[in-house]
Design an enzyme around this catalytic site. Sequence first.
Site, mmCIF file in Angstrom:
data_model
loop_
_atom_site.group_PDB
_atom_site.id
_atom_site.type_symbol
_atom_site.label_atom_id
_atom_site.label_comp_id
_atom_site.label_asym_id
_atom_site.label_seq_id
_atom_site.Cartn_x
_atom_site.Cartn_y
_atom_site.Cartn_z
ATOM 1 N N HIS A 18 8.744 65.334 29.645
ATOM 2 C CA HIS A 18 9.010 66.559 28.642
ATOM 3 C C HIS A 18 9.420 65.812 27.221
ATOM 4 C CE1 HIS A 18 13.518 65.925 28.617
ATOM 5 N NE2 HIS A 18 13.288 66.257 29.999
ATOM 6 N N HIS A 21 11.659 63.132 26.700
ATOM 7 C CA HIS A 21 11.518 61.717 26.966
ATOM 8 C C HIS A 21 10.924 60.885 25.671
ATOM 9 C CE1 HIS A 21 11.489 63.093 31.352
ATOM 10 N NE2 HIS A 21 12.668 62.771 31.193
ATOM 11 N N CYS A 124 27.647 67.161 40.697
ATOM 12 C CA CYS A 124 26.613 68.162 40.341
ATOM 13 C C CYS A 124 25.309 67.182 40.551
ATOM 14 C CB CYS A 124 26.714 68.019 38.403
ATOM 15 S SG CYS A 124 25.306 68.528 38.080
ATOM 16 N N CYS A 127 23.169 66.407 37.954
ATOM 17 C CA CYS A 127 23.175 65.051 37.290
ATOM 18 C C CYS A 127 23.143 63.841 38.161
ATOM 19 C CB CYS A 127 24.747 64.919 36.471
ATOM 20 S SG CYS A 127 25.007 66.283 35.204
ATOM 21 N N CYS A 143 28.273 72.855 35.529
ATOM 22 C CA CYS A 143 27.691 72.020 34.794
ATOM 23 C C CYS A 143 27.153 72.576 33.425
ATOM 24 C CB CYS A 143 26.640 71.402 35.437
ATOM 25 S SG CYS A 143 25.722 69.903 34.407
ATOM 26 N N HIS A 146 23.150 71.715 33.332
ATOM 27 C CA HIS A 146 22.483 72.135 34.428
ATOM 28 C C HIS A 146 22.551 73.669 34.703
ATOM 29 C CE1 HIS A 146 21.728 67.892 34.792
ATOM 30 N NE2 HIS A 146 20.704 68.218 34.751
ATOM 31 N N LYS A 293 19.835 71.709 24.863
ATOM 32 C CA LYS A 293 19.159 70.872 25.341
ATOM 33 C C LYS A 293 18.072 71.036 26.361
ATOM 34 C CE LYS A 293 19.878 67.108 28.772
ATOM 35 N NZ LYS A 293 20.584 66.469 30.111
ATOM 36 N N LYS A 296 14.522 70.198 32.364
ATOM 37 C CA LYS A 296 13.646 70.868 33.503
ATOM 38 C C LYS A 296 14.693 71.871 34.128
ATOM 39 C CE LYS A 296 12.836 66.643 34.293
ATOM 40 N NZ LYS A 296 12.145 65.269 34.640
HETATM 41 N N1 MSP Z 1 17.159 58.320 35.732
HETATM 42 C C1 MSP Z 1 18.090 58.334 34.923
HETATM 43 C C2 MSP Z 1 18.192 57.139 33.804
HETATM 44 C C3 MSP Z 1 18.462 55.788 34.398
HETATM 45 S S1 MSP Z 1 18.500 54.371 33.381
HETATM 46 C C4 MSP Z 1 18.948 53.067 34.520
HETATM 47 C C5 MSP Z 1 18.133 59.512 33.779
HETATM 48 N N2 MSP Z 1 16.762 60.103 33.693
HETATM 49 S S2 MSP Z 1 16.353 61.232 32.699
HETATM 50 O O1 MSP Z 1 14.796 61.657 33.181
HETATM 51 O O2 MSP Z 1 17.251 62.296 33.007
HETATM 52 O O3 MSP Z 1 16.404 60.659 31.572
HETATM 53 C C6 MSP Z 1 15.754 59.827 30.926
HETATM 54 C C7 MSP Z 1 16.142 59.514 29.332
HETATM 55 O O4 MSP Z 1 15.746 60.476 28.702
HETATM 56 C C8 MSP Z 1 17.312 59.168 29.167
HETATM 57 O O5 MSP Z 1 17.919 58.311 28.291
HETATM 58 C C9 MSP Z 1 17.856 60.841 28.674
HETATM 59 O O6 MSP Z 1 19.109 60.645 27.787
HETATM 60 C C10 MSP Z 1 16.703 61.037 27.945
HETATM 61 N N3 MSP Z 1 16.711 62.513 27.838
HETATM 62 C C11 MSP Z 1 16.397 63.489 28.428
HETATM 63 N N4 MSP Z 1 16.476 64.592 27.945
HETATM 64 C C12 MSP Z 1 16.651 64.344 26.688
HETATM 65 C C13 MSP Z 1 16.488 65.309 25.554
HETATM 66 N N5 MSP Z 1 16.423 66.308 25.461
HETATM 67 N N6 MSP Z 1 16.403 64.699 24.278
HETATM 68 C C14 MSP Z 1 16.370 63.355 24.307
HETATM 69 N N7 MSP Z 1 16.370 62.625 25.062
HETATM 70 C C15 MSP Z 1 16.901 63.157 26.473
HETATM 71 O O7 MSP Z 1 19.036 59.981 33.227
#
Ligand code: MSP
Length: 469
Positions: A18, A21, A124, A127, A143, A146, A293, A296
Amino acid sequence: MKESYITTAIPYVNGNPHLGHVMDYLLADTLCRYMMSKGVKVRFQAGTDEHGNKIYKKSIEAGIPVQDFVDQNATRFQEFIHSLGVEYTDFIRTTNPDHERRCQAIWKQLGDHIYKDKYEGWYCEGCEGFVTDTEYADNDGVCPDHKKPYTKLSEENYYLRISDFKGEIRAKIESDEMKITPAFRKKEFLNLLKNMPDVSISRPKSQVSWGIPVPGDEEQVMYVWIDALANYITVLGYPDNDISDYWPADTQIVGKDILRFHAGIWPAILLGLGLPLPKNLLAHGFITVNGEKMSKSIGNVVDPTEILDKHGLVPLRYYFLRHASTTDDSDFTWDKYEAAYNELANDLGNLVQRLATLCKKNAIAGRKVIHRDEPDFDAKMEAYEFNFAFDLLWKQISDLNKRIDAEKPWALAKTNPEQAKEVLASLVDELLTINERLAIFIPTTSRQIEDIFTDTNITPPSTPLFPKN
Ligand code: MSP
Protein backbone atom coordinates in the site's frame (compact mmCIF):
# COMPACT_ATOMS: atom_id res chain seq x y z
CA MET A 1 37.18 -2.49 1.24
CA LYS A 2 34.20 -1.38 3.31
CA GLU A 3 31.18 -0.58 1.16
CA SER A 4 28.15 1.38 2.16
CA TYR A 5 25.13 -0.65 3.24
CA ILE A 6 21.59 0.73 3.34
CA THR A 7 18.60 -1.28 4.53
CA THR A 8 14.81 -1.02 4.43
CA ALA A 9 12.18 -2.55 6.73
CA ILE A 10 10.81 -5.78 5.33
CA PRO A 11 7.00 -5.57 5.03
CA TYR A 12 4.60 -8.30 6.06
CA VAL A 13 3.21 -10.08 3.04
CA ASN A 14 -0.33 -10.48 4.37
CA GLY A 15 -1.73 -8.37 1.53
CA ASN A 16 -0.82 -6.09 -1.34
CA PRO A 17 1.67 -3.27 -0.97
CA HIS A 18 0.00 0.00 0.00
CA LEU A 19 0.94 3.63 -0.25
CA GLY A 20 2.47 3.63 3.23
CA HIS A 21 5.15 1.28 1.95
CA VAL A 22 6.52 3.77 -0.59
CA MET A 23 8.45 5.83 1.96
CA ASP A 24 10.96 3.14 2.97
CA TYR A 25 11.87 2.44 -0.63
CA LEU A 26 11.93 5.97 -1.99
CA LEU A 27 14.06 7.25 0.88
CA ALA A 28 16.50 4.36 0.59
CA ASP A 29 16.69 4.72 -3.18
CA THR A 30 17.32 8.46 -2.89
CA LEU A 31 20.04 7.94 -0.31
CA CYS A 32 21.69 5.28 -2.49
CA ARG A 33 21.63 7.50 -5.55
CA TYR A 34 23.05 10.37 -3.52
CA MET A 35 25.89 8.24 -2.16
CA MET A 36 26.62 6.77 -5.57
CA SER A 37 26.76 10.32 -6.96
CA LYS A 38 29.60 10.83 -4.46
CA GLY A 39 31.42 7.82 -5.84
CA VAL A 40 30.50 5.50 -2.95
CA LYS A 41 29.69 1.87 -3.72
CA VAL A 42 26.39 0.94 -2.10
CA ARG A 43 24.69 -2.30 -1.19
CA PHE A 44 20.94 -1.87 -0.80
CA GLN A 45 18.79 -4.55 0.81
CA ALA A 46 15.02 -4.99 0.52
CA GLY A 47 12.91 -7.99 1.40
CA THR A 48 9.73 -9.49 2.78
CA ASP A 49 8.68 -10.62 6.27
CA GLU A 50 6.77 -13.83 5.69
CA HIS A 51 6.15 -15.61 8.99
CA GLY A 52 3.57 -15.25 11.74
CA ASN A 53 -0.12 -15.70 12.42
CA LYS A 54 -1.44 -12.74 10.46
CA ILE A 55 0.01 -14.11 7.26
CA TYR A 56 -0.98 -17.68 8.05
CA LYS A 57 -4.59 -16.64 8.67
CA LYS A 58 -4.74 -14.65 5.44
CA SER A 59 -3.52 -17.66 3.47
CA ILE A 60 -6.31 -19.78 4.98
CA GLU A 61 -8.88 -17.10 4.14
CA ALA A 62 -7.56 -17.03 0.57
CA GLY A 63 -7.68 -20.85 0.41
CA ILE A 64 -4.06 -21.00 -0.76
CA PRO A 65 -1.29 -23.10 0.83
CA VAL A 66 0.73 -20.69 2.95
CA GLN A 67 4.03 -21.08 1.07
CA ASP A 68 2.26 -20.41 -2.25
CA PHE A 69 0.52 -17.43 -0.66
CA VAL A 70 3.78 -15.85 0.51
CA ASP A 71 5.44 -16.65 -2.83
CA GLN A 72 2.70 -14.75 -4.66
CA ASN A 73 2.82 -11.77 -2.34
CA ALA A 74 6.61 -11.58 -2.25
CA THR A 75 6.53 -11.34 -6.06
CA ARG A 76 3.95 -8.54 -5.80
CA PHE A 77 6.22 -6.61 -3.46
CA GLN A 78 9.17 -7.05 -5.79
CA GLU A 79 7.10 -5.79 -8.72
CA PHE A 80 5.88 -2.91 -6.58
CA ILE A 81 9.42 -1.86 -5.65
CA HIS A 82 10.49 -2.00 -9.29
CA SER A 83 7.44 0.07 -10.28
CA LEU A 84 8.78 2.84 -8.01
CA GLY A 85 12.00 2.94 -10.03
CA VAL A 86 13.84 1.65 -6.97
CA GLU A 87 16.95 -0.40 -7.59
CA TYR A 88 17.96 -2.64 -4.69
CA THR A 89 20.97 -4.93 -4.87
CA ASP A 90 19.69 -7.73 -2.58
CA PHE A 91 16.26 -9.11 -1.86
CA ILE A 92 15.71 -11.31 1.18
CA ARG A 93 12.67 -13.42 2.03
CA THR A 94 12.36 -14.73 5.57
CA THR A 95 11.08 -18.10 4.30
CA ASN A 96 14.30 -18.56 2.37
CA PRO A 97 15.96 -21.76 3.72
CA ASP A 98 19.35 -20.04 4.07
CA HIS A 99 17.76 -17.30 6.14
CA GLU A 100 15.99 -19.89 8.33
CA ARG A 101 19.16 -21.85 8.94
CA ARG A 102 21.16 -18.70 9.66
CA CYS A 103 18.51 -17.50 12.12
CA GLN A 104 18.82 -20.77 14.00
CA ALA A 105 22.59 -20.33 14.14
CA ILE A 106 22.12 -16.78 15.45
CA TRP A 107 19.72 -18.08 18.12
CA LYS A 108 22.34 -20.58 19.29
CA GLN A 109 25.06 -17.92 19.33
CA LEU A 110 22.94 -15.75 21.62
CA GLY A 111 23.34 -18.53 24.22
CA ASP A 112 22.74 -17.36 27.78
CA HIS A 113 21.18 -14.10 26.69
CA ILE A 114 18.08 -16.20 25.96
CA TYR A 115 15.96 -17.78 28.73
CA LYS A 116 12.54 -19.44 29.01
CA ASP A 117 9.74 -17.94 31.08
CA LYS A 118 6.00 -17.67 31.40
CA TYR A 119 4.21 -14.73 29.77
CA GLU A 120 0.92 -13.53 31.12
CA GLY A 121 -0.47 -10.32 29.72
CA TRP A 122 -1.87 -8.43 26.76
CA TYR A 123 -1.15 -8.89 23.08
CA CYS A 124 -2.08 -7.11 19.81
CA GLU A 125 -2.51 -9.43 16.85
CA GLY A 126 -2.28 -6.54 14.38
CA CYS A 127 1.10 -5.39 15.75
CA GLU A 128 2.13 -8.96 16.52
CA GLY A 129 3.32 -7.38 19.72
CA PHE A 130 3.05 -7.78 23.48
CA VAL A 131 1.43 -4.86 25.27
CA THR A 132 2.37 -3.62 28.73
CA ASP A 133 -0.28 -2.96 31.39
CA THR A 134 0.45 0.77 31.09
CA GLU A 135 -0.10 0.74 27.32
CA TYR A 136 -3.26 -1.31 27.86
CA ALA A 137 -4.61 1.26 30.32
CA ASP A 138 -3.52 4.27 28.23
CA ASN A 139 -5.33 2.91 25.17
CA ASP A 140 -8.44 1.64 27.02
CA GLY A 141 -7.69 -1.90 25.94
CA VAL A 142 -7.88 -1.16 22.19
CA CYS A 143 -4.93 -0.88 19.78
CA PRO A 144 -4.97 2.71 18.43
CA ASP A 145 -3.41 1.60 15.13
CA HIS A 146 -5.55 -1.43 14.44
CA LYS A 147 -8.70 -0.40 16.33
CA LYS A 148 -8.97 -3.93 17.71
CA PRO A 149 -9.17 -4.97 21.39
CA TYR A 150 -6.01 -6.46 22.87
CA THR A 151 -6.23 -10.16 23.70
CA LYS A 152 -5.05 -11.87 26.89
CA LEU A 153 -2.22 -14.38 26.63
CA SER A 154 -0.75 -16.89 29.01
CA GLU A 155 2.04 -19.05 27.63
CA GLU A 156 5.67 -20.13 27.88
CA ASN A 157 8.09 -18.17 25.72
CA TYR A 158 11.79 -17.67 25.25
CA TYR A 159 13.02 -14.20 26.16
CA LEU A 160 15.97 -12.13 25.05
CA ARG A 161 17.60 -10.52 28.05
CA ILE A 162 17.54 -6.87 26.93
CA SER A 163 18.61 -6.00 30.48
CA ASP A 164 22.07 -7.44 29.67
CA PHE A 165 22.65 -4.64 27.17
CA LYS A 166 20.54 -1.68 28.23
CA GLY A 167 23.43 0.42 29.55
CA GLU A 168 25.54 -0.16 26.46
CA ILE A 169 22.64 0.57 24.11
CA ARG A 170 21.83 3.79 25.95
CA ALA A 171 25.47 4.95 25.82
CA LYS A 172 25.77 4.23 22.11
CA ILE A 173 22.55 6.09 21.34
CA GLU A 174 23.38 9.04 23.58
CA SER A 175 26.82 9.44 22.02
CA ASP A 176 25.38 9.05 18.49
CA GLU A 177 27.60 6.04 17.86
CA MET A 178 24.24 4.71 16.67
CA LYS A 179 22.59 7.93 15.63
CA ILE A 180 18.81 8.13 15.61
CA THR A 181 17.27 10.68 13.27
CA PRO A 182 15.16 12.71 13.85
CA ALA A 183 16.49 13.87 17.23
CA PHE A 184 13.03 13.99 18.84
CA ARG A 185 12.63 10.27 18.19
CA LYS A 186 16.00 9.61 19.81
CA LYS A 187 14.73 11.41 22.91
CA GLU A 188 11.43 9.54 22.78
CA PHE A 189 13.22 6.21 22.52
CA LEU A 190 15.68 6.90 25.33
CA ASN A 191 12.67 7.50 27.57
CA LEU A 192 11.10 4.26 26.45
CA LEU A 193 14.33 2.35 27.02
CA LYS A 194 14.23 3.07 30.76
CA ASN A 195 11.32 0.67 31.26
CA MET A 196 11.91 -1.63 28.33
CA PRO A 197 11.32 -5.21 29.51
CA ASP A 198 13.09 -8.33 28.25
CA VAL A 199 11.47 -9.31 25.01
CA SER A 200 9.69 -12.49 24.03
CA ILE A 201 11.32 -14.05 20.98
CA SER A 202 9.33 -17.26 20.58
CA ARG A 203 5.77 -18.54 20.75
CA PRO A 204 4.46 -22.05 21.40
CA LYS A 205 3.93 -24.02 18.20
CA SER A 206 0.33 -24.56 19.30
CA GLN A 207 -0.21 -20.78 18.97
CA VAL A 208 1.98 -19.96 15.97
CA SER A 209 2.76 -22.74 13.56
CA TRP A 210 4.14 -20.64 10.70
CA GLY A 211 7.61 -19.75 11.85
CA ILE A 212 11.20 -20.93 12.14
CA PRO A 213 11.58 -23.77 14.68
CA VAL A 214 13.59 -22.87 17.79
CA PRO A 215 16.74 -25.00 17.74
CA GLY A 216 16.60 -27.66 20.44
CA ASP A 217 12.92 -27.13 21.37
CA GLU A 218 10.32 -28.69 19.12
CA GLU A 219 7.45 -27.03 20.97
CA GLN A 220 8.48 -23.46 20.09
CA VAL A 221 8.89 -21.37 16.96
CA MET A 222 10.73 -18.08 16.64
CA TYR A 223 8.47 -15.14 17.06
CA VAL A 224 8.52 -12.57 14.28
CA TRP A 225 11.00 -9.96 15.51
CA ILE A 226 14.17 -12.02 15.83
CA ASP A 227 13.50 -13.74 12.53
CA ALA A 228 12.66 -10.41 10.87
CA LEU A 229 15.49 -8.29 12.29
CA ALA A 230 18.13 -10.91 11.53
CA ASN A 231 17.40 -10.41 7.81
CA TYR A 232 19.74 -7.43 7.73
CA ILE A 233 22.74 -9.67 8.33
CA THR A 234 21.56 -13.05 7.02
CA VAL A 235 21.18 -11.43 3.60
CA LEU A 236 24.90 -10.68 3.78
CA GLY A 237 25.54 -14.33 4.58
CA TYR A 238 26.00 -14.10 8.37
CA PRO A 239 27.19 -16.25 10.11
CA ASP A 240 28.52 -18.28 7.16
CA ASN A 241 30.36 -15.31 5.63
CA ASP A 242 32.55 -12.53 6.94
CA ILE A 243 30.26 -9.51 6.63
CA SER A 244 32.73 -6.82 7.71
CA ASP A 245 32.86 -5.33 4.20
CA TYR A 246 29.25 -4.21 4.69
CA TRP A 247 28.44 -4.31 8.37
CA PRO A 248 27.83 -2.07 10.31
CA ALA A 249 25.18 -0.64 8.01
CA ASP A 250 25.45 3.05 7.27
CA THR A 251 21.75 3.72 7.41
CA GLN A 252 18.81 1.56 8.37
CA ILE A 253 15.53 3.09 7.25
CA VAL A 254 12.35 2.25 9.17
CA GLY A 255 8.93 3.71 9.86
CA LYS A 256 8.44 5.48 13.20
CA ASP A 257 6.21 2.64 14.51
CA ILE A 258 9.02 0.11 14.38
CA LEU A 259 11.85 2.32 15.57
CA ARG A 260 11.67 0.85 19.07
CA PHE A 261 12.34 -2.66 17.75
CA HIS A 262 15.28 -1.40 15.73
CA ALA A 263 16.68 0.81 18.48
CA GLY A 264 16.11 -1.67 21.33
CA ILE A 265 15.84 -5.33 20.33
CA TRP A 266 18.09 -5.18 17.28
CA PRO A 267 21.07 -3.63 19.11
CA ALA A 268 20.65 -6.23 21.86
CA ILE A 269 20.85 -9.02 19.29
CA LEU A 270 23.89 -7.43 17.64
CA LEU A 271 25.69 -6.89 20.94
CA GLY A 272 24.87 -10.48 21.91
CA LEU A 273 26.54 -11.60 18.69
CA GLY A 274 29.53 -9.32 19.24
CA LEU A 275 28.68 -7.23 16.18
CA PRO A 276 28.79 -3.43 15.90
CA LEU A 277 25.59 -1.39 15.79
CA PRO A 278 24.38 0.38 12.64
CA LYS A 279 25.74 3.91 12.30
CA ASN A 280 22.37 5.50 11.63
CA LEU A 281 18.73 4.70 12.17
CA LEU A 282 16.43 6.90 10.14
CA ALA A 283 12.81 6.83 11.31
CA HIS A 284 10.42 8.27 8.76
CA GLY A 285 6.91 9.49 9.44
CA PHE A 286 3.66 8.06 8.22
CA ILE A 287 1.69 8.76 5.10
CA THR A 288 -1.77 9.54 6.34
CA VAL A 289 -5.12 9.85 4.63
CA ASN A 290 -7.30 12.50 6.26
CA GLY A 291 -4.91 12.51 9.18
CA GLU A 292 -5.30 8.78 9.89
CA LYS A 293 -2.63 6.11 9.52
CA MET A 294 -3.13 4.04 6.41
CA SER A 295 -3.46 0.41 7.31
CA LYS A 296 -4.83 -2.79 5.92
CA SER A 297 -6.59 -3.46 9.21
CA ILE A 298 -8.34 -0.06 9.22
CA GLY A 299 -9.30 -0.36 5.54
CA ASN A 300 -8.40 3.19 4.39
CA VAL A 301 -5.61 2.04 2.14
CA VAL A 302 -4.73 4.01 -1.02
CA ASP A 303 -3.47 1.79 -3.81
CA PRO A 304 -0.17 3.15 -5.17
CA THR A 305 -0.91 1.69 -8.61
CA GLU A 306 -3.83 4.11 -8.87
CA ILE A 307 -1.36 6.96 -8.41
CA LEU A 308 1.05 5.43 -10.90
CA ASP A 309 -1.77 5.02 -13.43
CA LYS A 310 -2.73 8.68 -13.10
CA HIS A 311 0.49 10.44 -14.25
CA GLY A 312 3.18 7.74 -14.22
CA LEU A 313 6.15 7.29 -11.92
CA VAL A 314 7.94 10.65 -11.92
CA PRO A 315 5.15 12.69 -10.28
CA LEU A 316 4.81 9.99 -7.60
CA ARG A 317 8.50 10.25 -6.75
CA TYR A 318 8.33 14.03 -6.92
CA TYR A 319 5.36 14.16 -4.55
CA PHE A 320 6.70 11.81 -1.90
CA LEU A 321 10.26 13.08 -2.00
CA ARG A 322 9.52 16.81 -2.06
CA HIS A 323 6.07 17.28 -0.60
CA ALA A 324 6.24 14.53 2.03
CA SER A 325 8.56 15.15 4.93
CA THR A 326 11.45 12.72 5.38
CA THR A 327 10.88 12.52 9.11
CA ASP A 328 7.35 13.72 9.95
CA ASP A 329 3.89 12.51 8.99
CA SER A 330 2.58 13.69 5.63
CA ASP A 331 -0.91 13.63 4.27
CA PHE A 332 -1.84 12.42 0.80
CA THR A 333 -4.82 13.90 -1.01
CA TRP A 334 -5.59 13.84 -4.71
CA ASP A 335 -5.89 17.65 -4.75
CA LYS A 336 -2.38 18.06 -3.38
CA TYR A 337 -1.17 15.47 -5.86
CA GLU A 338 -2.66 17.38 -8.81
CA ALA A 339 -1.11 20.61 -7.53
CA ALA A 340 2.30 18.88 -7.37
CA TYR A 341 1.86 17.59 -10.92
CA ASN A 342 1.13 21.12 -12.14
CA GLU A 343 4.31 22.34 -10.45
CA LEU A 344 6.31 19.71 -12.29
CA ALA A 345 4.67 20.64 -15.59
CA ASN A 346 4.93 24.42 -15.11
CA ASP A 347 8.32 24.76 -13.45
CA LEU A 348 10.33 21.95 -15.02
CA GLY A 349 8.37 20.69 -18.05
CA ASN A 350 7.90 24.19 -19.47
CA LEU A 351 11.48 25.15 -18.76
CA VAL A 352 12.80 22.20 -20.75
CA GLN A 353 10.34 22.79 -23.58
CA ARG A 354 10.95 26.48 -24.02
CA LEU A 355 14.71 26.38 -23.52
CA ALA A 356 15.10 23.52 -26.02
CA THR A 357 12.84 25.32 -28.50
CA LEU A 358 14.92 28.49 -28.24
CA CYS A 359 18.13 26.45 -28.63
CA LYS A 360 16.82 24.77 -31.77
CA LYS A 361 15.79 28.11 -33.29
CA ASN A 362 19.23 29.54 -32.60
CA ALA A 363 21.14 26.39 -33.61
CA ILE A 364 22.73 25.78 -30.21
CA ALA A 365 24.81 22.60 -30.13
CA GLY A 366 24.61 20.23 -27.16
CA ARG A 367 26.67 21.21 -24.11
CA LYS A 368 28.69 19.25 -21.55
CA VAL A 369 27.57 18.82 -17.95
CA ILE A 370 29.52 21.12 -15.63
CA HIS A 371 29.64 19.82 -12.08
CA ARG A 372 29.27 22.27 -9.20
CA ASP A 373 29.71 21.46 -5.51
CA GLU A 374 26.66 22.40 -3.46
CA PRO A 375 27.53 22.34 0.27
CA ASP A 376 24.03 23.43 1.36
CA PHE A 377 22.44 20.65 -0.61
CA ASP A 378 24.93 18.12 0.80
CA ALA A 379 24.27 19.31 4.34
CA LYS A 380 20.54 18.69 3.95
CA MET A 381 21.09 15.26 2.40
CA GLU A 382 23.52 14.29 5.13
CA ALA A 383 21.04 15.40 7.80
CA TYR A 384 18.44 13.15 6.07
CA GLU A 385 16.33 16.19 5.18
CA PHE A 386 15.76 14.98 1.65
CA ASN A 387 12.63 17.04 1.08
CA PHE A 388 14.47 20.22 2.04
CA ALA A 389 17.38 19.30 -0.25
CA PHE A 390 14.85 18.85 -3.05
CA ASP A 391 13.40 22.27 -2.18
CA LEU A 392 16.84 23.84 -2.69
CA LEU A 393 17.02 22.24 -6.10
CA TRP A 394 13.55 23.49 -6.98
CA LYS A 395 14.53 27.00 -5.95
CA GLN A 396 17.36 26.80 -8.50
CA ILE A 397 14.86 25.69 -11.14
CA SER A 398 12.60 28.65 -10.30
CA ASP A 399 15.58 31.01 -10.42
CA LEU A 400 16.52 29.68 -13.83
CA ASN A 401 12.98 30.33 -15.07
CA LYS A 402 13.24 33.88 -13.73
CA ARG A 403 16.60 34.33 -15.46
CA ILE A 404 15.12 33.34 -18.83
CA ASP A 405 12.28 35.81 -18.31
CA ALA A 406 14.71 38.56 -17.36
CA GLU A 407 17.32 37.92 -20.07
CA LYS A 408 14.74 37.41 -22.86
CA PRO A 409 17.00 35.49 -25.29
CA TRP A 410 14.18 35.46 -27.90
CA ALA A 411 14.27 39.27 -28.07
CA LEU A 412 18.06 39.36 -27.97
CA ALA A 413 18.19 36.97 -30.96
CA LYS A 414 16.63 39.72 -33.09
CA THR A 415 19.10 42.45 -32.12
CA ASN A 416 22.28 40.59 -31.16
CA PRO A 417 22.25 36.91 -32.27
CA GLU A 418 25.78 36.19 -31.01
CA GLN A 419 24.94 37.39 -27.52
CA ALA A 420 21.67 35.45 -27.62
CA LYS A 421 23.68 32.30 -28.32
CA GLU A 422 25.94 32.98 -25.38
CA VAL A 423 22.97 33.56 -23.08
CA LEU A 424 21.28 30.36 -24.24
CA ALA A 425 24.45 28.33 -23.81
CA SER A 426 24.85 29.65 -20.30
CA LEU A 427 21.19 28.84 -19.48
CA VAL A 428 21.68 25.30 -20.77
CA ASP A 429 24.86 24.93 -18.71
CA GLU A 430 22.98 25.96 -15.59
CA LEU A 431 20.11 23.56 -16.33
CA LEU A 432 22.55 20.68 -16.86
CA THR A 433 24.30 21.49 -13.60
CA ILE A 434 21.01 21.47 -11.67
CA ASN A 435 19.92 18.37 -13.56
CA GLU A 436 22.89 16.39 -12.25
CA ARG A 437 21.28 16.48 -8.78
CA LEU A 438 17.79 15.94 -10.09
CA ALA A 439 18.97 12.40 -10.92
CA ILE A 440 18.97 11.62 -7.20
CA PHE A 441 15.20 12.13 -6.98
CA ILE A 442 13.75 11.66 -10.46
CA PRO A 443 16.38 9.76 -12.43
CA THR A 444 14.40 9.05 -15.60
CA THR A 445 13.51 12.71 -16.12
CA SER A 446 17.08 13.71 -15.38
CA ARG A 447 18.31 11.28 -18.05
CA GLN A 448 15.81 12.71 -20.58
CA ILE A 449 16.96 16.26 -19.85
CA GLU A 450 20.59 15.30 -20.16
CA ASP A 451 19.93 13.55 -23.48
CA ILE A 452 18.13 16.60 -24.87
CA PHE A 453 20.71 19.18 -23.90
CA THR A 454 23.88 17.20 -24.59
CA ASP A 455 22.75 15.97 -28.01
CA THR A 456 24.68 17.28 -31.05
CA ASN A 457 21.70 19.44 -31.94
CA ILE A 458 19.40 20.47 -29.11
CA THR A 459 15.81 19.64 -30.09
CA PRO A 460 12.69 19.95 -27.90
CA PRO A 461 10.93 16.68 -27.05
CA SER A 462 8.00 15.94 -29.38
CA THR A 463 5.65 15.79 -26.38
CA PRO A 464 6.27 17.86 -23.24
CA LEU A 465 7.82 15.96 -20.31
CA PHE A 466 4.64 16.49 -18.25
CA PRO A 467 1.70 16.98 -20.59
CA LYS A 468 -1.35 18.80 -19.27
CA ASN A 469 -4.53 16.73 -19.37
N1 MSP B 1 7.46 -6.63 9.10
C1 MSP B 1 7.64 -5.47 9.90
C2 MSP B 1 9.01 -4.87 9.69
C3 MSP B 1 10.14 -5.77 10.01
S1 MSP B 1 11.68 -4.99 9.69
C4 MSP B 1 12.81 -6.07 10.31
C5 MSP B 1 6.59 -4.42 9.55
N2 MSP B 1 5.97 -4.56 8.37
S2 MSP B 1 4.86 -3.53 7.82
O1 MSP B 1 4.42 -4.07 6.56
O2 MSP B 1 3.86 -3.30 8.81
O3 MSP B 1 5.61 -2.18 7.60
C6 MSP B 1 6.69 -2.08 6.68
C7 MSP B 1 7.21 -0.66 6.63
O4 MSP B 1 6.18 0.19 6.13
C8 MSP B 1 7.60 -0.12 8.00
O5 MSP B 1 8.74 0.69 7.90
C9 MSP B 1 6.41 0.73 8.39
O6 MSP B 1 6.69 1.77 9.27
C10 MSP B 1 6.04 1.28 7.00
N3 MSP B 1 4.68 1.76 6.96
C11 MSP B 1 3.52 1.04 7.07
N4 MSP B 1 2.49 1.89 6.97
C12 MSP B 1 2.94 3.15 6.79
C13 MSP B 1 2.36 4.38 6.47
N5 MSP B 1 1.07 4.56 6.44
N6 MSP B 1 3.19 5.42 6.17
C14 MSP B 1 4.53 5.27 6.08
N7 MSP B 1 5.12 4.12 6.39
C15 MSP B 1 4.36 3.13 6.99
O7 MSP B 1 6.40 -3.50 10.34
